[in-house]
Design a protein around this motif. Structure first.
Motif, PDB file in Angstrom:
ATOM      1  N   ARG A 188       0.542  -1.040  -0.221  1.00  0.00           N
ATOM      2  CA  ARG A 188       0.036  -0.229   0.093  1.00  0.00           C
ATOM      3  C   ARG A 188       0.186   1.270  -0.397  1.00  0.00           C
ATOM      4  O   ARG A 188       1.506   0.959   0.856  1.00  0.00           O
ATOM      5  N   ILE A 189       0.428   2.282  -0.791  1.00  0.00           N
ATOM      6  CA  ILE A 189       1.814   3.332  -1.074  1.00  0.00           C
ATOM      7  C   ILE A 189       0.389   4.691  -1.445  1.00  0.00           C
ATOM      8  O   ILE A 189      -0.666   4.978  -1.488  1.00  0.00           O
ATOM      9  N   ASN A 190       1.794   5.205  -0.063  1.00  0.00           N
ATOM     10  CA  ASN A 190       0.659   6.765  -0.104  1.00  0.00           C
ATOM     11  C   ASN A 190       1.274   7.992   0.458  1.00  0.00           C
ATOM     12  O   ASN A 190       2.872   7.599   0.149  1.00  0.00           O
ATOM     13  N   ALA A 191       1.721   8.921  -0.284  1.00  0.00           N
ATOM     14  CA  ALA A 191       1.961  10.198  -0.055  1.00  0.00           C
ATOM     15  C   ALA A 191       1.607  10.873   1.346  1.00  0.00           C
ATOM     16  O   ALA A 191      -0.060  11.417   1.811  1.00  0.00           O
ATOM     17  N   VAL A 192       2.297  11.666   2.329  1.00  0.00           N
ATOM     18  CA  VAL A 192       2.082  12.010   3.816  1.00  0.00           C
ATOM     19  C   VAL A 192       2.893  13.200   3.784  1.00  0.00           C
ATOM     20  O   VAL A 192       3.943  13.329   2.742  1.00  0.00           O
ATOM     21  N   ALA A 198       8.618  11.330  12.205  1.00  0.00           N
ATOM     22  CA  ALA A 198       9.563  11.455  10.880  1.00  0.00           C
ATOM     23  C   ALA A 198      10.161  12.622  10.529  1.00  0.00           C
ATOM     24  O   ALA A 198      11.531  12.118  10.719  1.00  0.00           O
ATOM     25  N   ALA A 199       9.814  13.976  10.626  1.00  0.00           N
ATOM     26  CA  ALA A 199      10.857  14.441  10.469  1.00  0.00           C
ATOM     27  C   ALA A 199      12.270  14.882  11.509  1.00  0.00           C
ATOM     28  O   ALA A 199      12.772  15.091  11.032  1.00  0.00           O
ATOM     29  N   GLU A 206       8.891  19.993   9.424  1.00  0.00           N
ATOM     30  CA  GLU A 206       7.316  18.703   9.857  1.00  0.00           C
ATOM     31  C   GLU A 206       6.722  19.604   8.599  1.00  0.00           C
ATOM     32  O   GLU A 206       6.619  20.149   8.002  1.00  0.00           O
ATOM     33  N   ILE A 207       5.796  18.096   8.435  1.00  0.00           N
ATOM     34  CA  ILE A 207       4.876  18.479   7.135  1.00  0.00           C
ATOM     35  C   ILE A 207       6.355  18.077   5.814  1.00  0.00           C
ATOM     36  O   ILE A 207       4.464  18.552   4.907  1.00  0.00           O
ATOM     37  N   ALA A 208       6.659  18.199   5.924  1.00  0.00           N
ATOM     38  CA  ALA A 208       7.497  17.849   4.545  1.00  0.00           C
ATOM     39  C   ALA A 208       6.725  16.803   4.033  1.00  0.00           C
ATOM     40  O   ALA A 208       6.092  15.598   4.430  1.00  0.00           O
ATOM     41  N   PRO A 209       6.875  16.244   2.441  1.00  0.00           N
ATOM     42  CA  PRO A 209       6.118  15.460   1.657  1.00  0.00           C
ATOM     43  C   PRO A 209       7.282  13.871   1.545  1.00  0.00           C
ATOM     44  O   PRO A 209       7.999  14.174   1.721  1.00  0.00           O
ATOM     45  N   CYS A 210       6.450  13.095   2.722  1.00  0.00           N
ATOM     46  CA  CYS A 210       6.885  12.113   2.598  1.00  0.00           C
ATOM     47  C   CYS A 210       6.583  10.775   1.801  1.00  0.00           C
ATOM     48  O   CYS A 210       5.191  11.204   1.168  1.00  0.00           O
ATOM     49  N   LEU A 211       6.975   9.675   1.479  1.00  0.00           N
ATOM     50  CA  LEU A 211       6.159   8.881   0.360  1.00  0.00           C
ATOM     51  C   LEU A 211       6.730   7.543   1.597  1.00  0.00           C
ATOM     52  O   LEU A 211       7.268   6.867   2.203  1.00  0.00           O
ATOM     53  N   VAL A 212       5.691   6.729   1.912  1.00  0.00           N
ATOM     54  CA  VAL A 212       5.147   5.190   2.439  1.00  0.00           C
ATOM     55  C   VAL A 212       4.990   4.656   2.410  1.00  0.00           C
ATOM     56  O   VAL A 212       4.201   3.899   1.031  1.00  0.00           O
ATOM     57  N   ILE A 213       5.579   3.693   2.257  1.00  0.00           N
ATOM     58  CA  ILE A 213       5.203   1.928   1.461  1.00  0.00           C
ATOM     59  C   ILE A 213       4.759   1.397   2.939  1.00  0.00           C
ATOM     60  O   ILE A 213       5.801   0.433   3.601  1.00  0.00           O
ATOM     61  N   PRO A 232      11.575  10.350   2.722  1.00  0.00           N
ATOM     62  CA  PRO A 232      11.762  11.555   2.152  1.00  0.00           C
ATOM     63  C   PRO A 232      10.680  11.600   0.895  1.00  0.00           C
ATOM     64  O   PRO A 232      12.061  10.805  -0.597  1.00  0.00           O
ATOM     65  N   GLY A 233      10.425  12.557   0.521  1.00  0.00           N
ATOM     66  CA  GLY A 233       9.339  12.178  -1.209  1.00  0.00           C
ATOM     67  C   GLY A 233      10.602  12.985  -2.127  1.00  0.00           C
ATOM     68  O   GLY A 233       9.697  11.810  -3.024  1.00  0.00           O
TER      69      GLY A 233
END
Length: 249
Positions: A188-192, A198-199, A206-213, A232-233
Motif C-alpha cells: 500500500r503506497i501513500n503520500a503523507v 518522522a521529521a 515537519e509536514i514535508a512530503p514523504c512517500l510511505v510504502i 523523504p519524498g
C-alpha cells in the motif's frame, strides 16, 4: 585573484549568476563534489566571486530547480543524492537500493519492543488477539543522509526465532528475506506529510512530503511481518512494469 562579473563563452556574455551555477554544476557532474557534499555557504561564494548575496542565491536556486542540490534547514546546501527507483511489485533490501546509488550504506536500530499484540498491531498484521509481536524501528542511511525510516512488526507466533535475532547487527528486512519463506505480499503506497517524529529522524521540516510504502507479507499458515517504510519524498520514485492482459490495447 578577483572575478569579473561577465565573461565570454563562445562570444556570448554570461551573467555572473550563470557562471556560478555553471562552476558548481561542473564540480557536481564531474564527481569532484559527490552526493552529500556540503557546498560553500552563500557568504563564502560572495567572497570568492566578489558579488552580492542575491547573485549567489539566484545561482543556487537554479541548481535546486535542476535537482542537483538541496537546502537543509540550519546547515546549508548539499549535493543532492540521486533518486532511487523501486519496482512496486518487488521486495527490495534497502542496502541494495542505497548501494545502487553508489553511496555507503548503514543503519541504526532505534527501538526494539516485544509485547502482546495491541489493537493496532492486530490490524496491521491481520492476526488474532493472543499473538505476540516484535516491534522494531530502524533508520537506514545513505552516505551521510537519512534515507528511510522503517517501522516493522514481526509476528512471533509465525517467526519465534526473531526474538533472539540481533537486529543491531543485521537489518530486519534482510534477516527476514534470508531466514523466513513467504508466499504472498501486499503493498500500500501513500503520500503523507511528515509528522514531528518522522521529521526529526529523517532531518526534514515537519509536514514535508514523504512517500510511505506499507507492506505485509505472509506464508501458508499466517501473517509474517508488516512494515512501514517512510522515505523523504524527493528521494524515491516507484516504477511498475507490466504487460497487457490480452491482445487489446
Amino acid at each position: 585573484m578577483g572575478h569579473s562579473k561577465v565573461r565570454k563563452i563562445s562570444n556570448r556574455p554570461v551573467a555572473l549568476h550563470a557562471r556560478i551555477q555553471h562552476d558548481v554544476e561542473s564540480r557536481i557532474v564531474s564527481g569532484q563534489w559527490p552526493p552529500g557534499t556540503r557546498i560553500p555557504f552563500e557568504h563564502e561564494l560572495t567572497t570568492e566571486y566578489q558579488c552580492s548575496r542575491m547573485t549567489v542565491n539566484k545561482a543556487l536556486s537554479e541548481l535546486v530547480k535542476k535537482g542537483l542540490i538541496e537546502r537543509r534547514r540550519k546547515s546549508g546546501s548539499y549535493v543532492r543524492q540521486p533518486e532511487v527507483l523501486s519496482a512496486v511489485l518487488d521486495i527490495h533490501q534497502l542496502e541494495r537500493e542505497v548501494r545502487a546509488l553508489g553511496l555507503d550504506y548503514s543503519f541504526r536500530l532505534l527501538r526494539r519492543t516485544e509485547r502482546q499484540a495491541t489493537d493496532e498491531d492486530r490490524q496491521r498484521l491481520v492476526i488474532d488477539q493472543h499473538a505476540s509481536v516484535l516491534h522494531l524501528e530502524s533508520l537506514h542511511i545513505a552516505g551521510q543522509r537519512p534515507f528511510c525510516l522503517e517501522d516493522r512488526l514481526i509476528n512471533l507466533d509465525e517467526v519465534p526465532h526473531a526474538a533472539q535475532a540481533d537486529f543491531s547487527a543485521i537489518a530486519p528486512g534482510s534477516w527476514l528475506l534470508e531466514q523466513v519463506p513467504w508466499s504472498a505480499a501486499e503493498h500500500r503506497i501513500n503520500a503523507v506529510a511528515a509528522d514531528r517524529h518522522a521529521a526529526d529522524i529523517l532531518d526534514l521540516k515537519e509536514i514535508a512530503p514523504c512517500l510511505v510504502i506499507a507492506r505485509r507479507t505472509w506464508n501458508a499458515t499466517g501473517s509474517v511481518t508488516q512494515v512501514r517504510l517512510t522515505y523523504p519524498g524527493d528521494m524515491h520514485t516507484l516504477v511498475a512494469q507490466f504487460a497487457p492482459a490480452g491482445r487489446g490495447a
